[in-house]
Motif scaffolding. Sequence first.
Motif, short mmCIF file in Angstrom:
data_model
loop_
_atom_site.label_atom_id
_atom_site.label_comp_id
_atom_site.label_asym_id
_atom_site.label_seq_id
_atom_site.Cartn_x
_atom_site.Cartn_y
_atom_site.Cartn_z
N VAL A 60 -3.71 1.94 -1.15
CA VAL A 60 -3.28 0.54 -1.23
C VAL A 60 -3.44 0.09 -2.69
CG1 VAL A 60 -4.09 0.20 1.15
CG2 VAL A 60 -5.51 -0.56 -0.73
N PRO A 61 -2.78 -1.01 -3.10
CA PRO A 61 -2.84 -1.41 -4.51
C PRO A 61 -4.28 -1.66 -4.99
CG PRO A 61 -1.15 -2.66 -3.35
CD PRO A 61 -1.90 -1.88 -2.31
N GLY B 30 -5.39 -8.11 12.57
CA GLY B 30 -3.99 -8.54 12.48
C GLY B 30 -3.75 -9.57 11.39
N THR B 31 -4.54 -9.51 10.31
CA THR B 31 -4.34 -10.47 9.21
C THR B 31 -3.05 -10.13 8.45
OG1 THR B 31 -5.53 -9.11 7.62
CG2 THR B 31 -6.85 -10.71 8.88
N LYS C 156 0.37 -6.00 5.86
CA LYS C 156 1.03 -5.48 4.65
C LYS C 156 0.55 -4.07 4.32
CE LYS C 156 2.02 -9.67 2.01
NZ LYS C 156 1.36 -10.58 1.07
N MET C 157 -0.75 -3.78 4.60
CA MET C 157 -1.34 -2.49 4.21
C MET C 157 -1.10 -1.38 5.23
SD MET C 157 -2.36 -3.16 1.32
CE MET C 157 -1.70 -4.74 0.83
N ALA C 158 -0.73 -1.76 6.46
CA ALA C 158 -0.62 -0.78 7.55
C ALA C 158 0.28 0.41 7.21
CB ALA C 158 -0.13 -1.48 8.82
N ALA C 159 1.46 0.12 6.68
CA ALA C 159 2.42 1.19 6.42
C ALA C 159 1.91 2.13 5.32
CB ALA C 159 3.77 0.60 6.02
#
Length: 191
Positions: free
Chosen positions: A60-61, A43-44, A49-52
């Motif tokens: 991811v970027p 849950g960091t 931010k990356m979940a979606a």
Amino acid sequence: MINVLMFGPPGSGKGTQSVTLAKKYNMLHLSTGDMLRAELAAGTELGRKMAAIMSAGELVPDEVVIAMIAQKIDSTTGKTGFIFDGFPRTVEQADALQNMLKERGMKIDLMLVLDVNDTELMDRMKKRALVSGRADDADEAVINNRIAVYRAKTEPVIDYGRRAKVSRTVEGIGSIDDIFVRLCRHIETII
Ligand code: B4P
């Protein structure tokens, strides 16, 4: 230190094989997918931010995964080398890895490319969805997107390995044990 890239489409068995190869050869298994899922589970802020992005089957970027890998390389001791699983996934990540290794007096020694057809990939990921709880395995449209993203953004990285004459295509269909033996044969040529 020897550096092996485990390469192939999503669900081709990179993670499955990397775990046992790393154990056999005393290498560190570096899976960017596992690292990102650990962020999600903890849950960091990064995980949130990356979940979606991950549940849509997108990448991811680059800077996120590049920083993760650099940190792991620099904090590792006592290993024979690294197995990079699911990284690099873009030409930009491949450039970054090559530079990172060069700065530390290393190179990519072997790129193992697991060859598995799309029907089998879909079948495996749907089966894994029953036990993994992974959002990106649960939906056929997302799986198709992951395969499409692989073909568009990740597959071009194979040219890297071909140019450096380190890529080896390995039949990725068959029993997990048989594929393991095929992969070991290639690793034995570089150790
Ligand atoms: P990953 O964690 O890398 O997910 P994967 O491609 O699905 O895994 P893999 O190919 O390792 O399959 P596995 O061995 O488990 O990435 C997930 C997401 O994270 C990406 O979509 C992206 O959003 C993000 N991400 C990760 N790295 C990134 C990067 N560098 N840049 C940007 N974004 C990144 O095998 C799959 C299934 O098949 C398992 O259930 C397994 O049991 C089964 N299986 C394996 N071998 C088999 C065999 N021989 N026969 C039958 N089944 C088999």
